[in-house]
Write a protein that holds these residues in place. Structure first.
Motif, PDB file in Angstrom:
ATOM      1  N   LYS A  27      -1.450  -1.025 -11.682  1.00 59.08           N
ATOM      2  CA  LYS A  27      -0.174  -0.892 -10.974  1.00 59.08           C
ATOM      3  C   LYS A  27      -0.417  -0.514  -9.516  1.00 59.08           C
ATOM      4  O   LYS A  27      -1.491  -0.031  -9.166  1.00 59.08           O
ATOM      5  CB  LYS A  27       0.698   0.166 -11.661  1.00 59.08           C
ATOM      6  N   GLU A  28       0.607  -0.723  -8.688  1.00 58.97           N
ATOM      7  CA  GLU A  28       0.489  -0.409  -7.253  1.00 58.97           C
ATOM      8  C   GLU A  28       1.385   0.778  -6.921  1.00 58.97           C
ATOM      9  O   GLU A  28       2.534   0.832  -7.369  1.00 58.97           O
ATOM     10  CB  GLU A  28       0.941  -1.605  -6.396  1.00 58.97           C
ATOM     11  N   HIS A  41       7.646  -3.446   0.533  1.00 63.23           N
ATOM     12  CA  HIS A  41       7.427  -3.647  -0.917  1.00 63.23           C
ATOM     13  C   HIS A  41       8.781  -3.693  -1.623  1.00 63.23           C
ATOM     14  O   HIS A  41       9.159  -2.751  -2.342  1.00 63.23           O
ATOM     15  CB  HIS A  41       6.569  -2.500  -1.483  1.00 63.23           C
ATOM     16  N   TYR A  85       2.674   3.317  -3.601  1.00 65.50           N
ATOM     17  CA  TYR A  85       2.733   3.473  -2.147  1.00 65.50           C
ATOM     18  C   TYR A  85       3.278   4.863  -1.835  1.00 65.50           C
ATOM     19  O   TYR A  85       4.406   5.206  -2.222  1.00 65.50           O
ATOM     20  CB  TYR A  85       3.632   2.397  -1.536  1.00 65.50           C
ATOM     21  N   ASP A 109       7.417  -1.305 -15.003  1.00 64.48           N
ATOM     22  CA  ASP A 109       7.374  -1.699 -13.592  1.00 64.48           C
ATOM     23  C   ASP A 109       5.923  -1.711 -13.093  1.00 64.48           C
ATOM     24  O   ASP A 109       5.074  -0.972 -13.599  1.00 64.48           O
ATOM     25  CB  ASP A 109       8.201  -0.724 -12.736  1.00 64.48           C
ATOM     26  N   ARG A 110       5.667  -2.547 -12.092  1.00 62.11           N
ATOM     27  CA  ARG A 110       4.281  -2.691 -11.607  1.00 62.11           C
ATOM     28  C   ARG A 110       4.063  -2.016 -10.250  1.00 62.11           C
ATOM     29  O   ARG A 110       2.937  -1.760  -9.849  1.00 62.11           O
ATOM     30  CB  ARG A 110       3.900  -4.174 -11.434  1.00 62.11           C
ATOM     31  N   GLU A 111       5.144  -1.766  -9.515  1.00 61.78           N
ATOM     32  CA  GLU A 111       5.005  -1.225  -8.154  1.00 61.78           C
ATOM     33  C   GLU A 111       5.938  -0.034  -7.974  1.00 61.78           C
ATOM     34  O   GLU A 111       7.095  -0.089  -8.401  1.00 61.78           O
ATOM     35  CB  GLU A 111       5.390  -2.279  -7.116  1.00 61.78           C
ATOM     36  N   ARG A 161       9.997  -5.015  -4.158  1.00 57.73           N
ATOM     37  CA  ARG A 161      10.119  -4.990  -5.626  1.00 57.73           C
ATOM     38  C   ARG A 161       9.745  -3.624  -6.220  1.00 57.73           C
ATOM     39  O   ARG A 161       9.853  -3.410  -7.427  1.00 57.73           O
ATOM     40  CB  ARG A 161       9.238  -6.077  -6.239  1.00 57.73           C
ATOM     41  N   ALA A 162       9.282  -2.711  -5.375  1.00 61.63           N
ATOM     42  CA  ALA A 162       8.800  -1.418  -5.895  1.00 61.63           C
ATOM     43  C   ALA A 162       9.962  -0.515  -6.318  1.00 61.63           C
ATOM     44  O   ALA A 162      11.023  -0.520  -5.692  1.00 61.63           O
ATOM     45  CB  ALA A 162       7.965  -0.716  -4.824  1.00 61.63           C
TER      46      ALA A 162
END
Ligand code: SF4
Length: 326
Positions: free
Chosen positions: A263-264, A204, A266, A241-243, A206-207
């Motif tokens: 949003k995601e 990921h 992890y 931010d989305r991730e 972009r996280a």
């Protein structure tokens, strides 16, 4: 399957749990009791709680509570901190066997030895310690305010115990002071390895990486932000931010997912605190029924431990939404 399409077998399985929840909610009202739960508690415990938060916010809620009875769903040191701040209240361990290993890694004798070796140092102690250890401290700290508290002290030498990773993190941000640390660690955060986070970054890219300050220095090196668990929750909600890659206990990640469906997040699968998960619904029910086991500390311990905790609360959270700059 019922006419409504509900899996009746599943419903039957959850029925005993639902009855316990119902009884807890009923007893809370009857007893005028407040139920507090830490961010790492299981979802069903968080469901029956009146407040959920990190150590610092729960300490403040306990201190200001109107209710005469507090059932605390969290590890031993948090329950005892609530009692120290609210000595006139009955404060009950939801499960007295939920003992934080980090809090056992330093004793009052260890701390006295350190003080003797560094007589000019101020003593900052993490709240994750026993009440007897707190009696030996000048001021307590939580992950949300450890940096600001250290900065606020006049002494050039600071004993900061017991978590070595937190001490290492603070020493980066307060380079003008000599930090004397201890060899304690939180097993949950310490087991998060650099490779665990690098693997997630690879998957990921972009996280945004957010990390708890109890993590190893090489994990902190990968972070865009270093935050307490409440700080992480607030940041996730406010950020554009989305991730996010989140290096802390998994329950925090689950709550972030629940509260921010757009949003995601992890998380690190193995970051699971067995101590916190020892608190079960049945324990909460039993605590409300019997009002036992209540925290019982000697008056001199209550008095001696209150001073450093109250000094910490005067500083408050002192954590910005963007975290401490590295
Ligand atoms: S997460 Fe770490 S510090 Fe918190 S209760 Fe579990 S072992 Fe203790």
């Amino acid at each position: 399957m019922s006419d409504l399409g509900i899996d009746t077998e599943l419903l039957d399985d959850r029925l005993p749990e639902l009855k316990v929840v119902e009884r807890i909610l009923e007893l809370k009202g009857k007893r005028h009791a407040l139920v507090l739960a830490h961010n790492y508690q299981s979802p069903e415990i968080q469901f029956v709680a009146d407040y959920i938060g990190d150590t610092l916010s729960l300490s403040m809620v306990a201190r200001d509570a109107e209710q005469p009875i507090i059932v605390f769903c969290g590890p031993d040191f948090m329950v005892e901190t609530a009692k120290i701040l609210a000595p006139d209240k009955t404060v009950i361990y939801a499960n007295a066997w939920a003992r934080c290993p980090l809090a056992t890694m330093i004793t009052p004798e260890d701390l006295r030895m350190l003080k003797q070796a560094h007589p000019n140092a101020s003593v900052v102690g993490y709240v994750n310690t026993s009440p007897e250890c707190k009696c030996e401290m000048d001021i307590c700290c939580a992950s949300a305010n450890a940096v600001r508290i250290t900065q606020s002290l006049e002494a050039g030498e600071i004993i900061l115990v017991p978590d070595a990773n937190l001490a290492s993190y603070v020493s980066r941000l307060v380079p003008d002071k000599t930090i004397i640390s201890w060899h304690g660690f939180c097993a949950v955060h310490h087991m998060i390895r650099k490779t665990d986070v690098l693997d997630l970054i690879h998957d990921h890219p972009r996280a945004t990486v957010i990390v708890h300050p109890e993590c190893r220095p090489e994990v902190v090196d990968l972070a865009a932000m270093v935050l307490s668990t409440d700080g992480m929750m607030m940041h996730a909600a406010a950020s554009q931010d989305r991730e996010f890659i989140v290096a802390t206990e998994l329950e925090v990640v689950n709550r972030m997912i629940e509260y921010n469906p757009d949003k995601e997040f992890y998380g690190i699968e193995k970051a699971y605190c067995r101590t916190q998960k020892r608190v079960k619904l049945e324990n909460v029910l039993q605590a409300l029924e019997t009002l036992e086991p209540a925290v019982n500390l000697q008056p001199e311990v209550l008095e001696g431990a209150r001073r450093p905790i109250e000094r910490m609360l005067e500083v408050g959270r002192a954590e910005s939404l963007t975290g401490d700059e590295r």
